[in-house]
Scaffold this motif. Structure first.
Motif, PDB file in Angstrom:
ATOM      1  N   GLY A  73       0.814  -1.211   0.000  1.00 29.63           N
ATOM      2  CA  GLY A  73       0.000   0.000   0.000  1.00 29.63           C
ATOM      3  C   GLY A  73       0.845   1.256   0.000  1.00 29.63           C
ATOM      4  N   PHE A  74       1.950   1.221   0.747  1.00 30.30           N
ATOM      5  CA  PHE A  74       2.856   2.367   0.789  1.00 30.30           C
ATOM      6  C   PHE A  74       3.427   2.635  -0.602  1.00 30.30           C
ATOM      7  CE2 PHE A  74       6.897   4.481   1.315  1.00 30.30           C
ATOM      8  CZ  PHE A  74       6.680   5.387   2.338  1.00 30.30           C
ATOM      9  N   LYS A  75       3.837   1.580  -1.279  1.00 28.18           N
ATOM     10  CA  LYS A  75       4.431   1.745  -2.606  1.00 28.18           C
ATOM     11  C   LYS A  75       3.417   2.272  -3.610  1.00 28.18           C
ATOM     12  CE  LYS A  75       7.349  -0.629  -5.979  1.00 28.18           C
ATOM     13  NZ  LYS A  75       8.089  -1.879  -6.304  1.00 28.18           N
ATOM     14  N   GLU A  76       2.172   1.851  -3.487  1.00 28.61           N
ATOM     15  CA  GLU A  76       1.128   2.361  -4.376  1.00 28.61           C
ATOM     16  C   GLU A  76       0.954   3.870  -4.208  1.00 28.61           C
ATOM     17  OE1 GLU A  76      -2.402   0.198  -3.567  1.00 28.61           O
ATOM     18  OE2 GLU A  76      -1.707  -1.663  -4.511  1.00 28.61           O
ATOM     19  N   GLU A  77       1.089   4.343  -2.979  1.00 26.83           N
ATOM     20  CA  GLU A  77       0.907   5.763  -2.704  1.00 26.83           C
ATOM     21  C   GLU A  77       2.133   6.596  -3.082  1.00 26.83           C
ATOM     22  OE1 GLU A  77      -1.784   7.443  -1.527  1.00 26.83           O
ATOM     23  OE2 GLU A  77      -2.896   5.563  -1.742  1.00 26.83           O
ATOM     24  N   MET A  78       3.324   6.060  -2.801  1.00 29.67           N
ATOM     25  CA  MET A  78       4.544   6.852  -2.936  1.00 29.67           C
ATOM     26  C   MET A  78       5.361   6.536  -4.186  1.00 29.67           C
ATOM     27  SD  MET A  78       4.497   8.934  -0.407  1.00 29.67           S
ATOM     28  CE  MET A  78       6.162   9.584  -0.586  1.00 29.67           C
ATOM     29  N   GLY A  79       5.191   5.338  -4.746  1.00 26.20           N
ATOM     30  CA  GLY A  79       5.991   4.950  -5.901  1.00 26.20           C
ATOM     31  C   GLY A  79       7.282   4.246  -5.522  1.00 26.20           C
TER      32      GLY A  79
END
Length: 221
Positions: A180-186
């Motif tokens: 989820g973090f990667k989806e938000e931040m890239g």
């Protein structure tokens, strides 16, 4: 009268935090004092009562299921979180609540975005800081706290109540859900952050270069 409305409503918009702080009162007002039936999972009395209260409030529509993609569903505290990191996260969390009350939702959203950008830059420029509160892992957790705050601005009141009742806060020790973090931040790792920032810098330089030499035009037209 519904169970949730036996509590005074918060004066500010930090509903989730309010319900976390008052969940024991909510449980005691909504759940009869009885023990689990024979054969049920052996949990503590308070945990069982909290589960019953949550079910009741879901049925009444006071609570609603929610999706916080950056927060781990596991209740085990993040093992990478040190005592110093905990204190720093709680300071940030308290500051967020104060800023939300002072600024209002629109300006608060902008505040969160700019602070996320600042922490990302720190994580990119100095991921190996000797200060444990400034390490890459610590900064990623701070960013995740801010992301959660921003996500909750778009949630319904019933969802926020459930978040608070469940204690679903990174600032209180929950882990960061990497996907989820990667989806938000890239990005989610140091290597991914370097690649992400370098790609963005390259794009910015390319756009700046392509704009050079273009006719500006007459400003009086």
């Amino acid at each position: 009268m519904s169970y949730a409305r036996t509590l005074l409503q918060p004066a500010d918009v930090q509903i989730a935090r309010y319900y976390y702080n008052n969940r024991d009162r909510l449980v005691s007002s909504s759940t009869p004092a009885r023990r689990p039936k024979s054969g049920q999972r052996k949990t503590g009395r308070s945990e069982w009562m909290r589960g019953q209260a949550r079910k009741d409030l879901m049925k009444l529509g006071e609570f609603a299921e929610y999706d916080l993609s950056v927060v781990s569903r596991r209740t085990v505290p993040d093992p990478h979180r040190t005592t110093a990191m905990e204190a720093n996260e709680l300071r940030l969390w308290d500051k967020c609540a104060a800023c939300h009350r002072e600024l209002g939702t629109i300006a608060y959203r902008y505040y969160l975005t700019k602070r996320i950008e600042r922490y990302e830059t720190r994580a990119y420029l100095d991921p190996n800081s000797d200060d444990e509160t400034g390490s890459f892992v610590a900064l990623r957790r701070l960013i995740a706290i801010l992301l959660q705050e921003r996500m909750m601005l778009d949630m319904e009141e019933a969802e926020l109540k459930a978040v608070g009742f469940d204690g679903m806060f990174i600032a209180l020790g929950r882990g960061v859900r990497v996907t989820g973090f990667k989806e938000e931040m890239g990005w989610s790792t140091e290597g991914e952050l370097r690649a992400y920032r370098e790609a963005n810098d390259k794009t910015a330089r390319s756009e700046a270069g392509s704009s050079e030499g273009l006719p500006v035009g007459d400003p009086n037209e």
